[in-house]
Write an enzyme that holds these catalytic residues in place. Structure first.
Site, PDB file in Angstrom:
ATOM      1  CG  LEU A  84     -26.625 -15.453  31.110  1.00  0.00           C
ATOM      2  CD1 LEU A  84     -28.140 -15.307  30.991  1.00  0.00           C
ATOM      3  CD2 LEU A  84     -26.298 -16.659  31.975  1.00  0.00           C
ATOM      4  CE  LYS A 102     -46.281 -10.875  41.163  1.00  0.00           C
ATOM      5  NZ  LYS A 102     -45.093 -11.442  41.641  1.00  0.00           N
ATOM      6  CG  ASN A 140     -26.822 -13.151  25.725  1.00  0.00           C
ATOM      7  OD1 ASN A 140     -27.363 -13.605  26.725  1.00  0.00           O
ATOM      8  ND2 ASN A 140     -25.691 -12.436  25.775  1.00  0.00           N
ATOM      9  CE1 TYR A 175     -36.092   1.850  34.728  1.00  0.00           C
ATOM     10  CE2 TYR A 175     -37.540   1.377  32.879  1.00  0.00           C
ATOM     11  CZ  TYR A 175     -36.272   1.484  33.410  1.00  0.00           C
ATOM     12  OH  TYR A 175     -35.194   1.215  32.644  1.00  0.00           O
ATOM     13  CE  LYS A 213     -16.660  -3.483  28.237  1.00  0.00           C
ATOM     14  NZ  LYS A 213     -18.071  -3.266  28.579  1.00  0.00           N
TER      15      LYS A 213
HETATM   16  N1  LIG Z   1     -28.229 -13.073  34.421  1.00  0.00           N
HETATM   17  C1  LIG Z   1     -29.496 -13.337  34.678  1.00  0.00           C
HETATM   18  O1  LIG Z   1     -29.866 -13.796  35.769  1.00  0.00           O
HETATM   19  C2  LIG Z   1     -30.558 -13.105  33.614  1.00  0.00           C
HETATM   20  C3  LIG Z   1     -31.877 -13.416  33.922  1.00  0.00           C
HETATM   21  C4  LIG Z   1     -32.842 -13.240  32.945  1.00  0.00           C
HETATM   22  C5  LIG Z   1     -32.499 -12.788  31.707  1.00  0.00           C
HETATM   23  N2  LIG Z   1     -31.212 -12.462  31.434  1.00  0.00           N
HETATM   24  C6  LIG Z   1     -30.919 -11.970  30.079  1.00  0.00           C
HETATM   25  O2  LIG Z   1     -29.797 -12.661  29.583  1.00  0.00           O
HETATM   26  C7  LIG Z   1     -29.016 -11.806  28.742  1.00  0.00           C
HETATM   27  C8  LIG Z   1     -27.586 -11.801  29.216  1.00  0.00           C
HETATM   28  O3  LIG Z   1     -27.561 -11.445  30.569  1.00  0.00           O
HETATM   29  P1  LIG Z   1     -26.228 -11.434  31.427  1.00  0.00           P
HETATM   30  O4  LIG Z   1     -26.613 -11.622  32.839  1.00  0.00           O
HETATM   31  O5  LIG Z   1     -25.233 -12.349  30.812  1.00  0.00           O
HETATM   32  O6  LIG Z   1     -25.812  -9.906  31.249  1.00  0.00           O
HETATM   33  P2  LIG Z   1     -24.379  -9.215  31.181  1.00  0.00           P
HETATM   34  O7  LIG Z   1     -23.343 -10.035  31.868  1.00  0.00           O
HETATM   35  O8  LIG Z   1     -24.599  -7.815  31.637  1.00  0.00           O
HETATM   36  O9  LIG Z   1     -24.071  -9.219  29.611  1.00  0.00           O
HETATM   37  C9  LIG Z   1     -24.831  -8.469  28.730  1.00  0.00           C
HETATM   38  C10 LIG Z   1     -24.157  -8.424  27.397  1.00  0.00           C
HETATM   39  O10 LIG Z   1     -24.943  -7.589  26.535  1.00  0.00           O
HETATM   40  C11 LIG Z   1     -24.052  -6.626  25.971  1.00  0.00           C
HETATM   41  N3  LIG Z   1     -24.714  -5.383  25.595  1.00  0.00           N
HETATM   42  C12 LIG Z   1     -25.348  -4.490  26.392  1.00  0.00           C
HETATM   43  N4  LIG Z   1     -25.733  -3.439  25.682  1.00  0.00           N
HETATM   44  C13 LIG Z   1     -25.320  -3.634  24.410  1.00  0.00           C
HETATM   45  C14 LIG Z   1     -25.413  -2.896  23.221  1.00  0.00           C
HETATM   46  N5  LIG Z   1     -25.967  -1.680  23.181  1.00  0.00           N
HETATM   47  N6  LIG Z   1     -24.897  -3.422  22.085  1.00  0.00           N
HETATM   48  C15 LIG Z   1     -24.300  -4.626  22.107  1.00  0.00           C
HETATM   49  N7  LIG Z   1     -24.159  -5.380  23.206  1.00  0.00           N
HETATM   50  C16 LIG Z   1     -24.665  -4.891  24.349  1.00  0.00           C
HETATM   51  C17 LIG Z   1     -23.007  -6.365  27.038  1.00  0.00           C
HETATM   52  O11 LIG Z   1     -21.869  -5.723  26.473  1.00  0.00           O
HETATM   53  P3  LIG Z   1     -20.894  -4.853  27.418  1.00  0.00           P
HETATM   54  O12 LIG Z   1     -20.047  -5.841  28.179  1.00  0.00           O
HETATM   55  O13 LIG Z   1     -20.107  -4.051  26.436  1.00  0.00           O
HETATM   56  O14 LIG Z   1     -21.730  -4.027  28.323  1.00  0.00           O
HETATM   57  C18 LIG Z   1     -22.749  -7.799  27.464  1.00  0.00           C
HETATM   58  O15 LIG Z   1     -21.909  -8.435  26.541  1.00  0.00           O
HETATM   59  C19 LIG Z   1     -29.683 -10.430  28.798  1.00  0.00           C
HETATM   60  O16 LIG Z   1     -30.495 -10.258  27.657  1.00  0.00           O
HETATM   61  C20 LIG Z   1     -30.521 -10.496  30.064  1.00  0.00           C
HETATM   62  O17 LIG Z   1     -31.666  -9.661  29.979  1.00  0.00           O
HETATM   63  C21 LIG Z   1     -30.230 -12.615  32.349  1.00  0.00           C
END
Ligand SMILES: NC(=O)c1ccc[n+]([C@@H]2O[C@H](COP(=O)([O-])OP(=O)(O)OC[C@H]3O[C@@H](n4cnc5c(N)ncnc54)[C@H](OP(=O)(O)O)[C@@H]3O)[C@@H](O)[C@H]2O)c1
Length: 246
Positions: free
Chosen positions: A51, A207, A125, A203, A76
């Site tokens: 995202l 709910k 994010n 964990y 990356k």
């Molecule tokens: N996708 C969904 O359906 C969904 C739904 C609800 C909420 N969200 C929220 O939306 C956000 C993005 O989700 P996404 O689906 O795009 O996830 P994603 O594809 O897994 O991307 C997550 C990003 O966060 C980075 N990250 C993780 N740990 C980190 C750290 N310690 N320091 C710096 N960066 C870090 C990852 O870096 P690396 O690539 O290096 O791991 C990646 O760039 C998250 O906060 C997630 O909780 C997503």
């Protein structure tokens, strides 16, 4: 909150039907044709993929001038920046290192933001969603709690005064957005005990009852969480002055 609002909230956000409803029928309003981000600077954490990357791309489509990809991996980040540079030839796209598992990295990142001439948009994010229990080695906190909550709040608190100071030069307030998740609705905790340490426990996904957050008990809970968060931020060397207003 009226009875209908409570029922609506339950149905829309806390049920399988609600998930389908949101996916199929809830859409962000369209962006007005005259909107341009020319001259503006945006920072997006976790923007090498997912995202965050797409958010960066969409801001660049609106003619954003400068994008800072705040990522934990230089490699990356470079790959993502290169892909965006090919698509958006005029934009300035930079990779800055930020490790949300390391409070020192968060503090250093915020200090670096002070060097920017202007900041218009920040999207916090970066996040993890783990199947298994994991601990952040530098802090000893559960990893999701560390990255998605604690470091995110820390960065927001450290950035807010910087955004206020920089918005003068931009002529309008900067925007700070925190990406969250409806999985928060599934949290389960004992509100008789301190809340934050419970996020470090293994964990037990049950709910919960989030409409609680609209009640007096919810108000008390929110105050308790804020107070515990302030204490944790203090232990991460965020000063009272920096937390002013939080
Ligand atoms: N996708 C969904 O359906 C969904 C739904 C609800 C909420 N969200 C929220 O939306 C956000 C993005 O989700 P996404 O689906 O795009 O996830 P994603 O594809 O897994 O991307 C997550 C990003 O966060 C980075 N990250 C993780 N740990 C980190 C750290 N310690 N320091 C710096 N960066 C870090 C990852 O870096 P690396 O690539 O290096 O791991 C990646 O760039 C998250 O906060 C997630 O909780 C997503």
């Amino acid at each position: 909150m009226s009875l209908w609002d409570r029922i609506n909230s339950r149905l829309t956000f806390q049920s399988g039907i609600g998930f389908m409803y949101r996916q199929l029928f809830m859409h962000p309003p369209p962006i007005a044709a005259e909107v341009t981000l020319e001259g503006q600077t945006a920072i997006i954490t976790g923007s090498n993929t997912g995202l965050g990357f797409e958010a960066g791309r969409q801001l660049l489509q609106l003619d954003l001038s400068r994008l800072i990809l705040a990522v934990r991996s230089q490699t990356k980040g470079d790959v993502a920046a290169e892909a965006l540079r090919k698509e958006f030839l005029r934009a300035e796209i930079e990779v800055w290192i930020l490790d949300m598992e390391d409070p020192e990295s968060v503090a250093a990142f915020a200090r670096r933001c002070q060097t920017l001439g202007r900041i218009d948009i920040v999207v916090l994010n970066a996040g993890v969603q783990n199947k298994d229990y994991a601990v952040s080695p530098k802090t000893g906190n559960e990893q999701t709690f560390q990255v998605n909550y604690l470091s995110t709040i820390m960065l927001a608190v450290l950035l807010l005064p910087i955004l206020r100071a920089k918005s003068g030069s931009a002529g309008r307030p900067a925007r700070l957005t925190i990406v969250t998740s409806t999985t928060a609705y599934f949290a389960h905790f004992d509100n008789q005990r301190p809340i934050l340490p419970q996020f470090d426990e293994k964990y037990d996904v049950t709910k919960c009852y989030p409409v609680l957050m609209y009640s007096k008990r919810g108000d008390d809970l929110e105050k308790k969480i804020l107070s515990e968060t302030r204490q944790m931020l203090e232990s991460m060397n965020v000063s009272h002055t920096q937390m002013h207003g939080f």
